[in-house]
Write a protein that holds these residues in place. Structure first.
Motif, PDB file in Angstrom:
ATOM      1  N   LEU A  89       0.831  -1.216   0.000  1.00  0.00           N
ATOM      2  CA  LEU A  89       0.000   0.000   0.000  1.00  0.00           C
ATOM      3  C   LEU A  89       0.863   1.263   0.000  1.00  0.00           C
ATOM      4  CD1 LEU A  89      -2.924  -0.951   2.432  1.00  0.00           C
ATOM      5  CD2 LEU A  89      -2.962  -0.918  -0.061  1.00  0.00           C
ATOM      6  N   VAL A  90       2.001   1.199   0.678  1.00  0.00           N
ATOM      7  CA  VAL A  90       2.928   2.339   0.672  1.00  0.00           C
ATOM      8  C   VAL A  90       3.510   2.501  -0.734  1.00  0.00           C
ATOM      9  CG1 VAL A  90       5.121   3.242   1.547  1.00  0.00           C
ATOM     10  CG2 VAL A  90       3.553   2.098   3.106  1.00  0.00           C
ATOM     11  N   GLU A  91       3.950   1.383  -1.310  1.00  0.00           N
ATOM     12  CA  GLU A  91       4.558   1.417  -2.646  1.00  0.00           C
ATOM     13  C   GLU A  91       3.564   1.883  -3.703  1.00  0.00           C
ATOM     14  OE1 GLU A  91       5.846  -2.546  -3.304  1.00  0.00           O
ATOM     15  OE2 GLU A  91       7.593  -2.422  -1.975  1.00  0.00           O
ATOM     16  N   HIS A  92       2.285   1.613  -3.460  1.00  0.00           N
ATOM     17  CA  HIS A  92       1.239   1.931  -4.432  1.00  0.00           C
ATOM     18  C   HIS A  92       0.678   3.332  -4.234  1.00  0.00           C
ATOM     19  CE1 HIS A  92      -0.871  -0.296  -7.572  1.00  0.00           C
ATOM     20  NE2 HIS A  92      -1.960   0.379  -7.297  1.00  0.00           N
ATOM     21  N   PHE A  93       1.299   4.102  -3.360  1.00  0.00           N
ATOM     22  CA  PHE A  93       0.920   5.497  -3.065  1.00  0.00           C
ATOM     23  C   PHE A  93      -0.456   5.604  -2.395  1.00  0.00           C
ATOM     24  CE2 PHE A  93       4.485   6.502  -5.524  1.00  0.00           C
ATOM     25  CZ  PHE A  93       4.368   6.052  -6.838  1.00  0.00           C
ATOM     26  N   ASN A 292      18.245   2.943 -10.744  1.00  0.00           N
ATOM     27  CA  ASN A 292      19.312   3.748 -11.325  1.00  0.00           C
ATOM     28  C   ASN A 292      19.473   3.440 -12.804  1.00  0.00           C
ATOM     29  OD1 ASN A 292      20.124   5.367  -9.157  1.00  0.00           O
ATOM     30  ND2 ASN A 292      21.275   3.691  -8.253  1.00  0.00           N
ATOM     31  N   LEU A 293      19.378   2.161 -13.161  1.00  0.00           N
ATOM     32  CA  LEU A 293      19.485   1.768 -14.571  1.00  0.00           C
ATOM     33  C   LEU A 293      18.255   2.228 -15.358  1.00  0.00           C
ATOM     34  CD1 LEU A 293      20.864  -1.853 -14.148  1.00  0.00           C
ATOM     35  CD2 LEU A 293      22.141   0.149 -14.951  1.00  0.00           C
ATOM     36  N   LEU A 294      17.101   2.065 -14.697  1.00  0.00           N
ATOM     37  CA  LEU A 294      15.838   2.442 -15.334  1.00  0.00           C
ATOM     38  C   LEU A 294      15.817   3.944 -15.630  1.00  0.00           C
ATOM     39  CD1 LEU A 294      13.534   0.504 -15.969  1.00  0.00           C
ATOM     40  CD2 LEU A 294      12.347   1.342 -13.962  1.00  0.00           C
ATOM     41  N   SER A 295      16.473   4.691 -14.776  1.00  0.00           N
ATOM     42  CA  SER A 295      16.544   6.141 -14.970  1.00  0.00           C
ATOM     43  C   SER A 295      17.193   6.464 -16.317  1.00  0.00           C
ATOM     44  CB  SER A 295      17.331   6.777 -13.830  1.00  0.00           C
ATOM     45  OG  SER A 295      17.655   8.122 -14.152  1.00  0.00           O
ATOM     46  N   GLU A 316       5.752   0.622 -15.635  1.00  0.00           N
ATOM     47  CA  GLU A 316       5.271  -0.637 -15.073  1.00  0.00           C
ATOM     48  C   GLU A 316       6.380  -1.318 -14.280  1.00  0.00           C
ATOM     49  OE1 GLU A 316       2.398  -4.137 -16.891  1.00  0.00           O
ATOM     50  OE2 GLU A 316       4.116  -3.447 -18.043  1.00  0.00           O
ATOM     51  N   LEU A 317       7.580  -1.324 -14.853  1.00  0.00           N
ATOM     52  CA  LEU A 317       8.718  -1.932 -14.153  1.00  0.00           C
ATOM     53  C   LEU A 317       9.022  -1.179 -12.864  1.00  0.00           C
ATOM     54  CD1 LEU A 317      11.189  -2.820 -17.034  1.00  0.00           C
ATOM     55  CD2 LEU A 317      10.068  -4.392 -15.439  1.00  0.00           C
ATOM     56  N   PHE A 318       8.968   0.111 -12.944  1.00  0.00           N
ATOM     57  CA  PHE A 318       9.212   0.967 -11.796  1.00  0.00           C
ATOM     58  C   PHE A 318       8.293   0.585 -10.635  1.00  0.00           C
ATOM     59  CE2 PHE A 318      10.508   4.815  -9.724  1.00  0.00           C
ATOM     60  CZ  PHE A 318       9.365   5.345  -9.140  1.00  0.00           C
ATOM     61  N   LEU A 319       7.027   0.366 -10.947  1.00  0.00           N
ATOM     62  CA  LEU A 319       6.041   0.073  -9.906  1.00  0.00           C
ATOM     63  C   LEU A 319       6.115  -1.393  -9.454  1.00  0.00           C
ATOM     64  CD1 LEU A 319       3.707   1.667  -8.498  1.00  0.00           C
ATOM     65  CD2 LEU A 319       2.167   0.582 -10.108  1.00  0.00           C
TER      66      LEU A 319
END
Lengths: 352, 170
Positions: A89-93, A292-295, A316-319
């Motif tokens: 729930l924290v990760e999902h804002f 960092n790579l995704l950035s 999607e990967l970020f989340l």
């Protein structure tokens, strides 16, 4: 609804238009308290239970939880959730880290389609929160304003004409509003201009934090900018000030990107393609390394270097690669290095 | 120089004590001096003066002054608020009205709400009563500068658009 069912509501919904390669999310939070109870930290256990019961009842009167369309609302008693579910729930804002860590009777009502959630008994009795993709402060405030009126219209809210909405912490009094925007600023960071910008921005009444709010580090070149002052400015003024400053920072990031493209194109491409190569090949990947790579992948998308990678995939990967998301998505409880393996596999799958 | 005891008013009584070469000073405003029985310098005995130098460290004297007032609703003291940084209930805002004004100015640079109010109305804290009481005291103490500030705040309050009592929703 279970917590993992929230995965059915993709946070970013094919959002080529609404998301830029710089603004990740817009967030508005309002703090409210009932006047007849002490603030949460001063309440007895019984009082906290009463508050939650009362608020849930009030909410059900104005916002039906189940009306045939049971997608309308999900309600979670935080004490009945596992640690992974709370972290999700924290990760999902949906809830704050504070709400997750606190003890005592507390819960959250989630309206996934509206990107809205209401925390009961966080630092204040009511914390209304809206987190949505892209840069949309004005519309987020308009929706939040309506939601606040609808939800609290029959409640006796702690308020004074002198000091506005009365909150447990005086740093929130007045509007009770915290508006923030999450920004991805790789080029300003790489050219060491970010510190100067944030110093200037603090003088204009904003604070800068890492991705998960108070006390977190920034990784993946991601920063959260929010208003500091909540008293003496109207909600519209707060939104307006923040909006103007964010626009300037976005322009600045674009300017630096242009400059780097002209002078250091190959160096930039190298960073982007190396990141892409590692993400496509790695067999183990920690979340920290991934963002960092995704950035760089994200930057590559913005610079039109990696045209076959969709922005939706990146978000999607970020989340989904966050620790709790990974576990609920996979349907398994995973230890740290099992997560690293699963994450790497997920990335390889999504990147094709 | 501010009074050592209340840290609010200007110190008007200055007492210096020298014992075996160690010099300590005590600075009090007229109110605190009166409280400590040190009103008229010409009437002071040595024991009166020495009584003003208690063995309690000066920061604890200050804390004692700061410990009051106390919220009648939840029992929180201002001192507790300062150390915990959170208030106890909505009524604390009334109980600590004057001091909170300073705190809020420091945090927000302003001390007056500008923005929306609850759609369903609200039960007002009787700020007018608090301000009127403070104004009366300021005048009695002949602190006219403070009285003028309070008078302006009262005027603003009377003009504020949100300054209505809770509406009857039935």
């Amino acid at each position: 609804m279970n917590v993992k069912d929230l995965l059915q509501y993709p946070f970013w919904n094919n959002c080529e238009e609404e998301c830029s390669d710089i603004v990740l999310t817009t967030r508005i939070r309002l703090a409210r308290n009932l006047s007849k109870y002490p603030f949460v930290h001063q309440c007895q256990e019984e009082q906290k239970k009463e508050i939650v019961a009362y608020l849930k009842e009030q909410m059900e009167q104005v916002l039906p939880m189940s009306s045939g369309d049971h997608d309308l609302c999900a309600y979670f008693d935080l004490n009945s959730l596992s640690d992974v579910e709370k972290l999700f729930l924290v990760e999902h804002f949906v809830v704050s880290k504070e709400h997750m860590d606190m003890k005592g009777p507390r819960s959250v009502a989630v309206f996934p389609k509206e990107h809205m959630s209401v925390m009961f008994n966080e630092e204040d009795h009511l914390r209304l929160q809206s987190v949505r993709p892209g840069f949309c402060l004005e519309s987020a405030w308009a929706d939040m304003n309506g939601f606040d009126d609808l939800l609290t219209q029959k409640m006796d809210i702690a308020y004074s004409s002198q000091w506005g909405y009365l909150t447990a912490c005086p740093t929130n009094v007045g509007t009770g509003m915290r508006a923030s925007v999450m920004l991805h600023l790789p080029c300003l960071t790489m050219t060491n201009q970010i510190t100067k910008i944030f110093e200037a921005v603090s003088k204009l009444g904003l604070t800068v934090r890492g991705m998960y709010g108070e006390g977190s580090n920034s990784n993946g070149h991601i920063y959260q900018l929010s208003n500091q002052v909540t008293l003496g400015l109207s909600e519209e003024e707060i939104v307006d000030n923040l909006s103007r400053i964010i626009k300037r920072i976005i322009e600045h990031e674009y300017t630096v990107r242009e400059q780097l493209l002209q002078k250091k194109q190959t160096e930039l491409e190298d960073k982007v393609y190396r990141a892409y190569a590692v993400l496509k090949a790695a067999r183990m990947m920690s979340y920290g390394e991934m963002i960092n790579l995704l950035s760089f992948l994200w930057l590559g998308y913005g610079l039109k270097m990696l045209t076959h990678v969709k922005i939706n995939t990146i978000y999607e990967l970020f989340l989904l690669s966050q620790p709790a998301h990974l576990q609920l998505y996979s349907g398994q409880v995973l230890k740290a290095n099992e997560r690293d393996k699963y994450r790497a596999e997920l990335i390889r799958t999504k990147l094709g | 120089m501010l009074c050592d005891r209340c840290n609010q008013n200007k110190a008007t009584l200055h007492v210096t004590r020298t014992v075996e070469g160690n010099v300590t000073e005590l600075h009090l405003c007229s109110l605190c001096a009166k409280d400590q029985g040190l009103e008229d310098p010409s009437q002071l005995s040595l024991s009166d003066i020495l009584a003003g130098f208690s063995d309690i460290p000066s920061n604890q004297i200050k804390n004692k002054a700061l410990a009051l007032p106390r919220c009648n609703n939840c029992g929180m003291t201002f001192n507790q608020f300062k150390s915990g940084e959170r208030l106890g209930c909505a009524s604390c805002y009334q109980a600590f009205y004057e001091r909170l004004g300073e705190v809020l100015k420091r945090i927000h640079g302003r001390a007056s709400h500008k923005g929306k109010s609850p759609l369903g109305g609200f039960s007002s804290i009787d700020e007018k009563e608090v301000l009127q009481k403070a104004l009366k005291e300021a005048i009695e103490k002949e602190d006219f500068e403070k009285a003028a500030t309070l008078r302006d705040q009262l005027r603003q309050l009377n003009q504020a658009p949100g300054s209505q009592e809770k509406k009857d929703l039935s």
